[in-house]
Design a protein around this motif. Structure first.
Motif, PDB file in Angstrom:
ATOM      1  N   ASN A 104     115.283  -3.973  12.650  1.00  0.00           N
ATOM      2  CA  ASN A 104     115.227  -5.031  11.650  1.00  0.00           C
ATOM      3  C   ASN A 104     116.170  -4.759  10.486  1.00  0.00           C
ATOM      4  N   ASN A 105     116.077  -3.581   9.908  1.00  0.00           N
ATOM      5  CA  ASN A 105     116.917  -3.242   8.764  1.00  0.00           C
ATOM      6  C   ASN A 105     117.897  -2.151   9.161  1.00  0.00           C
TER       7      ASN A 105
ATOM      8  N   ASN B  98     120.369   0.213   7.862  1.00  0.00           N
ATOM      9  CA  ASN B  98     120.754   0.775   6.573  1.00  0.00           C
ATOM     10  C   ASN B  98     121.846   1.829   6.676  1.00  0.00           C
TER      11      ASN B  98
END
Length: 202
Positions: A79-80, A82
């Motif tokens: 989802n993320n 980073n």
């Protein structure tokens, strides 16, 4: 061993996933199953007595196979994203792996290529979502390379009770609980895997 190699052959990536395991159960009585791992290894089966690296397989052997169907289910979702390493993994898994795979077999090898895409890719608001971008770019590339052989199927995401990823179904549930509108795309595709015929409704 069947020396003619003329029966239907299903080459499957993402075979250990929820869809892949069910697909193998459905196909195993009518297809020879070849499982391809994301590290580009074909797992041992009726024709290969041990795991084989794709680049170690004799091209002359592959030329003997007929009626080959690629079910490309492998995907990497986070989802993320980073870290650069996470972005690199997503690009390699969702885009580059599939392109390498098709080129190693050759553009004429597969009779049909089935791609499973996420309905979330159809949402124009996801242009900055790396997962959607990598999946969509790959699908476009395959469609351009093999326009008459490619079947793209958009599916609804699944998730388990302990799945922390923001999958599409979970997003819908959250919106419904907040009494927010949910957009559902109206497209249905039925595929006869034995004949490769496609029936589509919009």
């Amino acid at each position: 061993m069947n020396s003619s190699f003329s029966v239907n052959n299903a080459w499957i990536t993402g075979h250990s996933g929820f869809i892949g395991t069910s697909l193998i159960e459905d196909l195993k009585n009518k297809f020879n199953i070849f499982k391809i791992s994301r590290n580009e290894i074909i797992e041992k089966n009726y024709y290969f007595s041990e795991n084989k690296k794709l680049n170690k397989i004799d091209k002359n052997l592959l030329d003997n196979f007929q009626n080959n169907f690629l079910f490309h289910l492998a995907t990497y979702y986070k989802n993320n994203v980073n870290l650069a390493s996470e972005a690199e993994k997503m690009i390699d898994s969702n885009l580059l792996f599939g392109i390498r795979l098709i080129h190693k077999f050759g553009l004429e090898f597969f009779s049909k290529i089935l791609l499973t895409q996420s309905y979330i890719e159809l949402n124009n608001n996801n242009i900055f979502n790396l997962y959607s971008q990598t999946k969509s770019i790959f699908a476009d590339e395959v469609q351009n390379m093999l326009p008459n052989k490619t079947i793209t199927v958009y599916i609804f995401d699944t998730f388990g009770l302990n799945d922390k990823r923001e999958k599409l179904v979970k997003i819908w549930l959250s919106k419904l609980l907040r009494n927010e509108p949910v957009e559902i795309y109206n497209e249905k595709t039925s595929i006869n895997l034995s004949t490769g015929r496609i029936y589509q409704q919009n």
